[in-house]
Design an enzyme around this catalytic site. Sequence first.
Site, short mmCIF file in Angstrom:
data_model
loop_
_atom_site.label_atom_id
_atom_site.label_comp_id
_atom_site.label_asym_id
_atom_site.label_seq_id
_atom_site.Cartn_x
_atom_site.Cartn_y
_atom_site.Cartn_z
N CYS A 163 0.86 -1.17 0.00
CA CYS A 163 0.00 0.00 0.00
C CYS A 163 0.90 1.23 0.00
O CYS A 163 1.60 1.48 0.99
CB CYS A 163 -0.89 -0.01 1.24
N CYS B 178 -4.99 5.67 -4.92
CA CYS B 178 -4.30 4.41 -4.66
C CYS B 178 -2.83 4.62 -5.01
O CYS B 178 -2.48 4.84 -6.18
CB CYS B 178 -4.91 3.30 -5.53
N GLU C 36 -10.45 -0.19 -6.20
CA GLU C 36 -9.50 -1.07 -5.51
C GLU C 36 -10.08 -2.42 -5.14
O GLU C 36 -11.22 -2.49 -4.66
CB GLU C 36 -9.03 -0.41 -4.21
N ARG C 37 -9.26 -3.42 -5.30
CA ARG C 37 -9.59 -4.75 -4.80
C ARG C 37 -9.81 -4.69 -3.28
O ARG C 37 -9.05 -4.05 -2.56
CB ARG C 37 -8.37 -5.64 -5.11
N1 LIG Z 1 -6.54 -2.76 -2.29
C1 LIG Z 1 -5.17 -2.94 -2.64
C2 LIG Z 1 -4.20 -2.47 -1.65
C3 LIG Z 1 -4.31 -1.03 -1.26
C4 LIG Z 1 -3.43 -0.11 -2.10
C5 LIG Z 1 -3.38 1.26 -1.51
N2 LIG Z 1 -4.56 2.00 -1.43
C6 LIG Z 1 -2.22 2.09 -2.03
O1 LIG Z 1 -2.17 3.28 -1.71
O2 LIG Z 1 -1.32 1.55 -2.68
C7 LIG Z 1 -4.89 -4.44 -2.90
O3 LIG Z 1 -5.61 -5.32 -2.43
O4 LIG Z 1 -3.89 -4.69 -3.62
#
Ligand SMILES: N[C@@H](CCC[C@H](N)C(=O)O)C(=O)O
Length: 326
Positions: A78, A230, A221-222
């Site tokens: 993240c 993100c 986002e996943r």
């Molecule tokens: N939902 C994503 C992880 C989160 C990424 C984040 N918000 C960022 O800032 O990079 C996943 O499951 O890969």
Amino acid sequence: MVVLQKVHGSNNQFFLLDQTTLTQALNSQELQNLAQKITKKDFFGGVDGLLVVDSSSVPAALGKMRVYNADGSRALMCGNGLRTVSRYLATKHQQDQFLVETDQANLQVQKQTPWAPQIPAYSVEISPVSFQANKLPFANLGTDQLINQIVPQFDPQLKFTALAVPNPHLISFVSAAVMEGPLLKELGEKLNQTNPYFPEGVNLSFAQVKKADELFVRTFERGVGFTNACGTGMSATSLAYFLTQPQVPAMGTQLTIKNPGGMVQTRVHQGSSEQYWIELSGNATVIAEIQLPEADLRHGNLQPENYAYNETGEALAYQNFVQQLS
Ligand SMILES: N[C@@H](CCC[C@H](N)C(=O)O)C(=O)O
């Protein structure tokens, strides 16, 4: 009593829990349960995920970061969260440059000059990068690498690029009409349910080129859904930009990436043996600190009406900063 920080990077919001301050660390099941509860709106407005800080045995690493999405699933990385964890560890250990251990890599992080009063900034390394189908993973697309290709199963006209940084991303450069249309939500939902292409789901970003060194990126986002920003998505999009778009500046040029929550800066680096890594810079904001009993955290028995919630004022400073940008 335990302190939980509510933090954000580009308005991608999280709760940050330092497990080293607990009498006993929560186990994976307890953390998953906690993530599902504290991300809901009824707990101080909700957030996108939970950042868990533990101690690290890696030399030069000041801590270890784990990430839980709002649905309780684990994320490998993240980017926005790592900046806030970097600030937390930098303040705790009084160091400006160090490593943070993450699931797949020990990443270099660094304190930056604040972007404005009350807007501390950090830059973090995003790596390792892979385009290989088995690293995302993806399947049934008739290729081992998806780089700027039309995928009729997703859309008859748009070109897609898939890469892991190391969490999985699917990116398309689109028109303003497509950016505003329903496809990002529809395809994001489709690829994050049971589907033959991305069996573990994928973070889907649409990007628009605003200037040679400025992009706008929006991400579904996943494990979360739409986010304000993100960090890994904007980093992956920056690399996809240099590799697939016409008339780009030289790789290594700093890019400004705007998003619905504000902005970040990125710089794509190419190391030895053509390995890419991305430097992601931006705010690391502490919105508030919450004091609550450790037992409530462990049992997911949350009673927000009984907890002290102390705002720092930094969220307002960031909002003012973002307004000036536009
Ligand atoms: N939902 C994503 C992880 C989160 C990424 C984040 N918000 C960022 O800032 O990079 C996943 O499951 O890969």
